[in-house]
Design an enzyme around this catalytic site. Structure first.
Site, mmCIF file in Angstrom:
data_model
loop_
_atom_site.group_PDB
_atom_site.id
_atom_site.type_symbol
_atom_site.label_atom_id
_atom_site.label_comp_id
_atom_site.label_asym_id
_atom_site.label_seq_id
_atom_site.Cartn_x
_atom_site.Cartn_y
_atom_site.Cartn_z
ATOM 1 N N ASP A 188 -6.517 -4.181 0.412
ATOM 2 C CA ASP A 188 -6.104 -3.798 1.765
ATOM 3 C C ASP A 188 -7.284 -3.957 2.727
ATOM 4 O O ASP A 188 -7.472 -3.158 3.644
ATOM 5 C CB ASP A 188 -5.585 -2.363 1.786
ATOM 6 C CG ASP A 188 -4.602 -2.131 2.915
ATOM 7 O OD1 ASP A 188 -4.259 -3.099 3.608
ATOM 8 O OD2 ASP A 188 -4.175 -0.977 3.113
ATOM 9 N N GLY B 152 -8.575 1.279 9.184
ATOM 10 C CA GLY B 152 -8.969 0.132 8.367
ATOM 11 C C GLY B 152 -10.341 0.312 7.760
ATOM 12 O O GLY B 152 -11.109 1.176 8.187
ATOM 13 N N HIS C 140 0.806 -1.239 0.000
ATOM 14 C CA HIS C 140 0.000 0.000 0.000
ATOM 15 C C HIS C 140 0.835 1.283 0.000
ATOM 16 O O HIS C 140 0.711 2.124 0.892
ATOM 17 C CB HIS C 140 -1.085 0.025 1.088
ATOM 18 C CG HIS C 140 -0.683 -0.358 2.482
ATOM 19 N ND1 HIS C 140 -1.545 -0.964 3.349
ATOM 20 C CD2 HIS C 140 0.469 -0.201 3.169
ATOM 21 C CE1 HIS C 140 -0.947 -1.164 4.510
ATOM 22 N NE2 HIS C 140 0.271 -0.710 4.416
#
Lengths: 434, 339
Positions: free
Chosen positions: A314, A333, A241
């Site tokens: 992700d 998240g 990422h």
């Protein structure tokens, strides 16, 4: 096992860079025939026929960065909800991070996790599950885990998951040992000391909001150091990422230099910037943080010119309890696996990437990076496929996710591109009509 | 002492003279406009003019909860007193000794408190954005009494009121905000407010205690205090927020005082009658020399505390006024069958 004939589909194979209308037959879990002629394939008598109406048949997505939450966090995601979410998103293979509880630093743990997630959850939605082994014991960042045993148990790379391996000596050893095992080392590039207490990207908006900043240099420092180590050790280094212009520039230069370096990013870093945090909405609390607009533009450039090799979801689901908090206390998240393809198609519809690039970034390239078999439409390849209507528009609503977590920074976003079906080894694992 | 008694046209004893705010809550200065701020200050002047023992009844029947997740003496007492002077009932929700500290989430706390139907919630929290989050879960009007490093709107308003009390105006004044800008919500609120009111603002701070993007807020940035104090009418000192610092952002208190502590000598570089302000609590011998802090000719520090009560009366009244107007409208809508 039944066979299936896809008639009148637009097959896009990023492995061979072909894009053609035709037919595709799958038998015994593999692609057995491909034809560019209508009626060019005579199917077995019991074959199921699917008329594709010129919709796209693409390799199933290979999502190379997923937090499975199993074992250890069943309130965030379960094997079943994860598999359902993946199948709905056209994802046929996932690669899980080792930051479970207990940690995947033990070969038996790793094996049992892959079995558990793939097989036992629900055969109707079974997807392929791979896992990274923990690079250090218990993810402690100091002592090397049993990389050789983990490798033999099926690990497809090593990582410290959501934290960088910040100790330079440990990182040197991990890179060196993994090189011997011909395995990549996947790094979350963020200097933990420089980023300590950080809540969002450091810049004008963090200053205005009074949130503690994470400077882009936190990513740059780790990548620059790791590249210096890689020159000593050799091997394959992969940055997960990637989110900053500086980091991308380092990768671009390292590739030009001839180092074996790859990287991926995730849709939020290509589509959003730090202005999104303005109302302290914890859905925008991500790690790495949403960056400056210039970083976002660098991500788009990196995707277009191939500096960024892959895009992963992700997927890092969080439950309401840890998101319903003041921004700085909320867990970073988001639930991303169901929206990976649709969000990437946004870049195609917006003219930033070709369809071939979008599919390569999300299927063939991740397979190449990790040495997996999927990601292509060729005779003999596993029949891991997604049938996609790239024009169908819909609106992202976390509430409607199969994932247990509905927290997404793309809540309410209009997107174009819907999965019509997902097949794993020739078995249909997702049908929107059922 | 030269404190000019207010020329306020607002009648403190008239509840109908209350100010209406554009929003249900008071979460920050950012986004307020000049007419709102000016009328709120004018209203506060009228409360400041009241006799010390004057008791008002504008908020009679209303309940104010104060909930402070961070320790505070003056702000909490000031809100408490202001609410009581306006005739409201006050409940000081204890945080340190309650279930809130034992892991109950802010939202659970909000839902619990909301069930007791407070009219106004005054909250201080250590996280930026916490008051905005709270406001989404309660029916009460929320006053942000400080959220992390973000804003502390009533502090900025009381600072403006204090300056107006002493000088009569703010427009065109050169105001230096000195010290720990990075960790200060007071600095952010004051930069917004004093900009709205037309002051020229500069910040003076070591490089480690100020984000360089601060200039995007329209202020001049100085790292050298002596240079920064030239031509200044008001020196606003900020507390070194040691509890919000991570590690050492300055080498030592001794060095901080040497470079950024206000002394009579450094003050002599500012305009001749320059005034000193500090939101408190002061670290004597760190941000300011003890002797200067006690100089009533130059220091407005005790006036600031005094004005805190008046401005909070005005803010509480404005939010209560808004609530009642909305309720009135809601019940009228109901009567007319509008949902």
């Amino acid at each position: 096992m039944t066979s299936t004939l896809f008639k009148h589909v637009r097959m896009i194979d990023p492995a061979s860079n072909t894009d053609m209308i035709g037919e595709c037959l799958i038998e015994h879990g593999k692609i057995s025939q491909i034809s560019d002629q209508s009626g060019g394939i005579t199917p077995p008598i019991d074959a199921q026929i699917i008329d594709g109406n010129a919709k796209i048949l693409a390799p199933g997505l290979i999502d190379m960065r997923v937090q499975s939450c199993h074992p250890g966090a069943a309130q965030k995601e379960t094997p079943l909800t994860l598999a359902q979410a993946a199948a709905r998103g056209g994802v046929t293979s996932i690669v899980c991070l080792p930051n479970t509880n207990p940690v995947l630093d033990d070969p038996e743990m790793l094996k049992s996790q892959c079995r558990m997630l793939a097989g036992l959850s629900d055969p109707v939605h079974a997807i392929k599950v791979y896992a990274y082994g923990a690079a250090t014991s218990g993810l402690n960042g100091e002592s090397m885990a049993e990389l050789g045993l983990l490798s033999d148990a099926g690990a497809v790379g090593f990582t410290n998951a959501t934290h960088a391996i910040s100790n330079s000596l440990t990182m040197r050893r991990v890179l060196s040992y993994a090189a011997m095992l011909k395995q990549p080392v996947i790094q979350h590039a963020e200097d933990p000391v420089l980023a300590a207490g950080g809540e969002m990207h450091e810049g004008e908006h963090s200053m205005r909001l009074g949130l503690k900043g994470i400077p882009d240099a936190a990513e740059e420092i780790i990548i620059a150091r790791d590249l210096a180590l890689l020159r000593m050790t050799g091997g394959h280094y992969h940055v997960a990422h990637i989110s900053t212009a500086k980091g991308i520039a380092l990768i671009r230069a390292a590739k030009a230099e001839g180092l074996h370096v790859t990287c991926d990013t995730a849709p939020p870093y290509a589509l959003l910037n730090d202005i999104a945090v303005r109302d302290y909405d914890s859905r925008f609390r991500l790690s790495p943080p949403l960056r400056h607009e210039n970083d976002r533009l660098a991500v788009l450039d990196g995707l277009a010119d191939g500096t960024i090799d892959a895009v992963a979801s992700d997927h890092s689901p969080q439950d309401r309890d840890v998101k319903s908090l003041p921004f700085g206390l909320a867990e970073p998240g988001y639930s991303g696996i169901e929206t990976l393809l649709a969000l990437m198609l946004t870049l195609y519809h917006g003219g930033h990437l070709s369809l071939m690039q979008v599919l390569a970034l999300t299927s063939y390239h991740p397979a190449q990076i990790l040495g997996l078999s999927g990601g292509q439409i060729t005779v003999g390849a596993p029949a891991d496929l997604a049938l996609i209507d790239i024009d169908r528009s819909w609106q992202i609503r976390g509430q409607t996710f199969a994932s247990l977590s509905g927290s997404t920074p793309f809540e309410g976003a209009p997107v174009q591109g819907r999965v019509l079906g997902t097949w794993v080894d020739g078995t249909r694992v997702f049908d929107p009509k059922s | 002492m030269g404190v000019s008694k207010s020329k306020s046209k607002s009648d403190a004893t008239d509840p109908m003279a209350a100010i209406a705010l554009p929003n249900r809550h008071l979460l920050g200065i950012e986004g307020l406009d000049r007419p709102t701020v000016t009328s709120l200050l004018e209203r506060a002047h009228s409360f400041a003019d009241l006799a010390p023992r004057e008791q008002l009844t504008h908020l009679k029947g209303l309940t104010v909860f104060t909930i402070f997740f961070e320790n505070s003496t003056r702000t909490r007492v000031s809100f408490d007193l202001a609410a009581r002077k306006m005739g409201a009932s006050v409940v000081n929700v204890p945080v340190a000794t309650s279930s809130i500290k034992k892991g109950e989430s802010l939202i659970d706390t909000a839902v619990t408190l909301n069930a007791m139907h407070p009219d106004i919630l005054v909250m201080r929290h250590q996280n930026s954005g916490a008051s905005l989050l709270l406001s989404k879960y309660v029916n009460a009007a929320v006053i942000n009494a400080g959220d992390g490093r973000h804003e502390h709107p009533t502090q900025a308003l009381l600072d403006a009121l204090t300056i107006e009390r002493r000088l009569g105006y703010i427009e065109g004044l050169n105001i230096a905000i000195c010290g720990d800008i990075a960790n200060s919500r007071v600095a952010r609120s004051n930069i917004h407010l004093l900009s709205i009111l037309g002051a020229n603002i500069r910040v003076i701070s070591p490089t480690t205690l100020v984000p360089k993007q601060i200039t995007e807020m329209g202020v001049d940035l100085y790292h050298d205090m002596e240079e920064g104090l030239h031509g200044v009418d008001i020196v606003m000192l900020l507390r070194l927020q040691q509890e919000r610092m991570q590690g050492a952002e300055t080498p030592s208190q001794r060095e901080y005082f040497h470079r950024y502590g206000l002394t009579r000598e450094k003050l002599s570089l500012a305009n001749p009658e320059a005034l000193i302000m500090h939101p408190g609590p002061m670290n004597r011998g760190v941000e300011i020399s003890s002797e200067l802090a006690d100089d009533v000719e130059r220091s407005l520090i005790t006036t600031q505390v005094e004005m805190g009560v008046a401005i909070r009366m005005a803010c509480l009244e404005a939010l209560a006024f808004g609530l009642i107007n909305r309720e009135g409208k809601d019940s009228k809508d109901k009567a007319q069958g509008i949902s």
